[in-house]
Design a protein around this motif. Structure first.
Motif, short mmCIF file in Angstrom:
data_model
loop_
_atom_site.label_atom_id
_atom_site.label_comp_id
_atom_site.label_asym_id
_atom_site.label_seq_id
_atom_site.Cartn_x
_atom_site.Cartn_y
_atom_site.Cartn_z
N SER A 82 125.90 14.68 9.80
CA SER A 82 126.34 15.41 10.77
C SER A 82 127.99 15.45 11.31
CB SER A 82 125.48 15.05 11.89
OG SER A 82 124.09 15.58 11.78
N ALA A 83 128.17 14.01 11.17
CA ALA A 83 129.55 13.97 11.71
C ALA A 83 130.56 14.45 10.82
CB ALA A 83 129.87 12.36 11.61
N LEU A 84 130.30 14.26 9.37
CA LEU A 84 131.00 14.73 8.33
C LEU A 84 131.11 16.48 8.48
CD1 LEU A 84 132.80 13.93 6.05
CD2 LEU A 84 130.80 14.00 4.71
N LEU A 85 130.16 17.17 8.68
CA LEU A 85 130.20 18.67 8.91
C LEU A 85 130.77 18.87 10.34
CD1 LEU A 85 129.07 21.19 7.72
CD2 LEU A 85 126.89 20.90 9.04
N ARG A 86 130.64 18.33 11.28
CA ARG A 86 131.51 18.36 12.46
C ARG A 86 133.04 18.37 12.07
NH1 ARG A 86 127.11 15.97 15.06
NH2 ARG A 86 127.98 13.72 14.98
N ALA A 104 123.80 27.16 1.24
CA ALA A 104 122.57 26.35 1.31
C ALA A 104 121.48 26.06 0.61
CB ALA A 104 122.28 26.29 2.95
N ARG A 105 121.05 24.89 0.06
CA ARG A 105 119.76 24.70 -0.45
C ARG A 105 118.78 25.09 0.66
NH1 ARG A 105 119.83 19.75 -4.89
NH2 ARG A 105 121.75 20.40 -5.92
N GLN A 106 117.87 25.70 0.14
CA GLN A 106 116.87 26.32 1.35
C GLN A 106 116.12 25.23 1.83
OE1 GLN A 106 113.80 29.06 -0.34
NE2 GLN A 106 114.61 30.55 1.28
N TYR A 112 121.28 22.92 8.38
CA TYR A 112 122.48 23.81 8.97
C TYR A 112 122.42 24.60 10.20
CZ TYR A 112 124.32 22.16 4.45
OH TYR A 112 124.50 21.57 3.11
N ALA A 113 121.14 24.92 10.35
CA ALA A 113 120.72 25.73 11.62
C ALA A 113 120.96 24.86 12.75
CB ALA A 113 119.29 26.20 11.73
N ARG A 114 120.97 23.60 12.92
CA ARG A 114 121.33 22.78 13.91
C ARG A 114 122.82 22.86 14.34
NH1 ARG A 114 117.69 18.83 11.57
NH2 ARG A 114 119.53 17.41 11.22
N PHE A 115 123.46 23.52 13.36
CA PHE A 115 125.03 23.69 13.57
C PHE A 115 125.31 25.27 14.10
CE2 PHE A 115 124.37 19.74 11.68
CZ PHE A 115 125.33 18.75 11.83
N VAL A 132 120.34 29.90 0.10
CA VAL A 132 120.36 30.91 1.08
C VAL A 132 121.95 30.88 1.46
CG1 VAL A 132 119.41 29.83 2.89
CG2 VAL A 132 119.70 32.54 2.89
N ARG A 133 122.61 32.02 1.43
CA ARG A 133 123.98 31.63 2.26
C ARG A 133 123.61 31.83 3.67
NH1 ARG A 133 128.83 35.48 -0.15
NH2 ARG A 133 128.19 33.61 -1.39
N MET A 134 124.63 30.75 4.51
CA MET A 134 124.61 30.79 5.75
C MET A 134 125.93 30.88 6.43
SD MET A 134 121.39 27.69 6.18
CE MET A 134 121.03 28.18 7.97
N ALA A 135 126.17 31.34 7.56
CA ALA A 135 127.43 31.56 8.14
C ALA A 135 127.34 31.15 9.66
CB ALA A 135 128.01 32.44 7.81
#
Length: 138
Positions: A82-86, A104-106, A112-115, A132-135
């Motif tokens: 989570s810290a790395l993604l932020r 994203a791996r499904q 990822y939705a939490r972000f 699934v592609r997520m954005a």
């Protein structure tokens, strides 16, 4: 309580072993290399100077994409990913991106939705693994 960690910029080749171990252990090492690795921004999370998570960021025009996000299994669920993604979101903004996306791996879509990332388009497969592609706008 888990030990503290820090996030640093790393070289593309520093990501390969962890990408391989976590994401595609059944494939050859070359499978985890990205053609554009040399133009990406690569980050690692270190605990006691040991690399425990990696992520790679690519920014083109005002669009950012993160790829090859991998955290050692025994370090998952401790806030490191989570810290790395932020950190990557902040870095993407700093580099002028107005949106960020990933394939994203499904089975990781909930993380990822939490972000704020939301699915776009249909499910697709890389081998047997559903993606699934997520954005999200930054």
């Amino acid at each position: 309580m888990p030990a503290p960690f820090d996030i640093r910029s790393i070289r593309p080749e520093d990501t390969y072993a962890l990408r391989h171990q976590v994401l595609w252990p059944d494939k050859p090492l070359d499978y985890v290399k990205i053609e554009d690795d040399d133009v990406g921004n690569h980050f690692g999370a270190f605990r006691h100077d040991e690399l425990v998570a990696v992520i790679s960021l690519f920014v083109e025009n005002r669009t950012a994409r993160f790829r090859k996000f991998a955290t050692r299994p025994n370090c998952q669920g401790q806030g490191i990913g989570s810290a790395l993604l932020r950190h990557v979101f902040s870095e993407a903004r700093r580099l002028g991106a107005t949106c960020i996306w990933c394939d994203a791996r499904q089975d990781s879509a909930g993380f990822y939705a939490r972000f704020g990332l939301r699915p776009e388009g249909e499910t697709f497969y890389k081998g047997p693994i559903a993606y699934v592609r997520m954005a999200v706008a930054l």
